[in-house]
Write an enzyme that holds these catalytic residues in place. Structure first.
Site, PDB file in Angstrom:
ATOM      1  N   ASN A  10       0.904  -1.163   0.499  1.00 41.89           N
ATOM      2  CA  ASN A  10      -0.184  -0.265  -0.328  1.00 41.89           C
ATOM      3  C   ASN A  10       0.906   1.016  -0.044  1.00 41.89           C
ATOM      4  OD1 ASN A  10      -1.602   2.317   0.939  1.00 41.89           O
ATOM      5  ND2 ASN A  10      -1.910   1.403   2.316  1.00 41.89           N
ATOM      6  N   TRP A  11       0.935   2.015  -0.867  1.00 41.15           N
ATOM      7  CA  TRP A  11       1.880   3.304  -1.185  1.00 41.15           C
ATOM      8  C   TRP A  11       1.000   4.585  -0.765  1.00 41.15           C
ATOM      9  CZ3 TRP A  11       5.108   3.130  -6.635  1.00 41.15           C
ATOM     10  CH2 TRP A  11       5.511   1.853  -7.359  1.00 41.15           C
ATOM     11  N   LYS A  12       0.010   4.264  -0.127  1.00 42.97           N
ATOM     12  CA  LYS A  12      -0.616   5.268   0.380  1.00 42.97           C
ATOM     13  C   LYS A  12       0.090   6.671  -1.132  1.00 42.97           C
ATOM     14  CE  LYS A  12      -0.091   3.239   4.577  1.00 42.97           C
ATOM     15  NZ  LYS A  12       0.174   3.862   6.172  1.00 42.97           N
ATOM     16  N   HIS A 101      -9.680   1.822   4.693  1.00 35.07           N
ATOM     17  CA  HIS A 101      -8.188   1.499   5.466  1.00 35.07           C
ATOM     18  C   HIS A 101      -8.600   2.548   6.606  1.00 35.07           C
ATOM     19  CE1 HIS A 101      -4.661   2.424   5.990  1.00 35.07           C
ATOM     20  NE2 HIS A 101      -4.084   1.854   5.555  1.00 35.07           N
ATOM     21  N   GLU A 171      -6.076  -4.535  10.466  1.00 33.71           N
ATOM     22  CA  GLU A 171      -4.578  -3.337  10.467  1.00 33.71           C
ATOM     23  C   GLU A 171      -5.285  -3.130  12.126  1.00 33.71           C
ATOM     24  OE1 GLU A 171      -2.347  -2.220   6.775  1.00 33.71           O
ATOM     25  OE2 GLU A 171      -3.959  -1.028   7.834  1.00 33.71           O
ATOM     26  N   SER A 219       3.264  -2.240   9.903  1.00 33.15           N
ATOM     27  CA  SER A 219       4.828  -1.978  10.021  1.00 33.15           C
ATOM     28  C   SER A 219       5.204  -3.279  10.076  1.00 33.15           C
ATOM     29  CB  SER A 219       4.567  -2.044  11.810  1.00 33.15           C
ATOM     30  OG  SER A 219       4.441  -0.519  12.034  1.00 33.15           O
ATOM     31  N   GLY A 240       2.568  -1.472   4.604  1.00 28.21           N
ATOM     32  CA  GLY A 240       2.173   0.272   4.049  1.00 28.21           C
ATOM     33  C   GLY A 240       4.336   0.850   4.010  1.00 28.21           C
TER      34      GLY A 240
HETATM   35  P1  PGA Z   1       2.770   0.332   7.402  1.00 26.83           P
HETATM   36  O1  PGA Z   1       1.111   0.651   6.857  1.00 26.83           O
HETATM   37  O2  PGA Z   1       3.227  -0.735   6.681  1.00 26.83           O
HETATM   38  O3  PGA Z   1       3.311   1.382   7.250  1.00 26.83           O
HETATM   39  O4  PGA Z   1       2.775   0.435   8.981  1.00 26.83           O
HETATM   40  C1  PGA Z   1       0.040  -0.250   6.953  1.00 26.83           C
HETATM   41  C2  PGA Z   1      -1.005   0.355   6.499  1.00 26.83           C
HETATM   42  O5  PGA Z   1      -1.063   1.253   6.659  1.00 26.83           O
HETATM   43  O6  PGA Z   1      -1.882  -0.578   5.056  1.00 26.83           O
END
Ligand code: PGA
Length: 261
Positions: A10-12, A101, A171, A219, A240
């Site tokens: 998930n590149w956001k 999300h 999550e 994470s 992420g």
């Molecule tokens: P993260 O993000 O791996 O940076 O905690 C995960 C997500 O929000 O999908």
């Protein structure tokens, strides 16, 4: 048929430019070429999808959201300025879409809207990756009820035969890398919740229903991926921060491929 584990990046809202996106994507493509036992999915921001799609056949493309209506007429595109439909994404080659999300929920998205998105995406031939998870863990275990309600409401009126086409990402918000004061979730935390989620689903849809894949997110890194996949028995991971680092994401893919599961 045993489904392959899913490793979803998930590149956001990253990176800033197409050039940078292509660089990261092509570096990840190199690690994917030696992967056979798991599926790699990258969910970039909308504007990068089409260009990236052309540069790798081994990475499946996903999106980070889609609108909850197909179209106004069933034929054309509806009067929804600024929105992107599942059908448009499918036409571009997208096959997965992250829905619900916690960062979208924080912007005001509610279960009812997520439910419309899940149904519209299924109808467009996309696999929804439905994100659920509590903001914090309380001593009275209310967080189980929070997750139960998210699942029941987001899957309201979803037909039972579609359940196997969905993935659910658990999550816990308190474990996401950008959460202030974050804590690590353990494989045992995940495993317990995954068992509970399956129970909620079999109570709602019937014990014989094909279950969705249940992924862990929060994470995820090369350091903890093995634990969540093997001890936690996760059907995959939603990554992420480390999905923007080709070396780390490549390592997570390799761990999944070699974990013998
Ligand atoms: P993260 O993000 O791996 O940076 O905690 C995960 C997500 O929000 O999908």
């Amino acid at each position: 048929m045993v489904k392959k584990k899913l490793i979803i990046g998930n590149w956001k809202m990253n990176p800033l430019t197409l050039k940078e996106a292509e660089k990261i994507f092509s570096a990840i493509s190199k690690s994917v070429s030696s992967i056979g036992k798991c599926s790699a999915v990258i969910c970039p921001p909308f504007p990068f999808i089409e260009k990236l799609k052309k540069s790798s056949r081994k990475i499946t493309l996903g999106a980070q959201d889609a609108f909850g209506e197909m179209s106004a007429t069933g034929k054309g595109v509806g009067p929804y300025t600024g929105e992107v439909s599942g059908a448009m994404l499918h036409d571009l080659g997208v096959r997965y879409v992250i829905l619900g999300h916690s960062e979208r929920r924080a912007l005001g998205e509610k279960d009812e809207e997520i439910n419309r998105k899940v149904k519209a995406c299924l109808a467009s031939g996309l696999t929804p990756v439905l994100c659920v998870g509590e903001r914090e863990r309380d001593e009275s275990h209310e967080y189980f009820n929070i997750v139960k309600k998210q699942i029941e409401d987001c899957l309201e009126r979803v037909v039972k035969n579609s359940l196997g086409k969905i993935a659910i990402a658990y999550e816990p918000v308190w474990s996401i890398s950008t959460t202030v004061g974050r804590r690590d979730a353990t494989p045992a935390d995940f495993k317990e919740m995954a068992i509970y989620i399956r129970k909620v689903l079999s109570d709602k849809f019937g014990a014989k229903t094909e279950m969705p894949r249940i992924l862990y997110g929060g994470s995820v890194s090369p350091k903890n991926a093995y634990g969540f996949l093997v001890e936690g028995e996760a059907d995959g991971l939603l990554v992420g921060r480390d999905s923007l680092d080709p070396e780390k994401f490549g390592e997570i893919l390799k761990i999944c491929d070699q974990s013998g599961i």
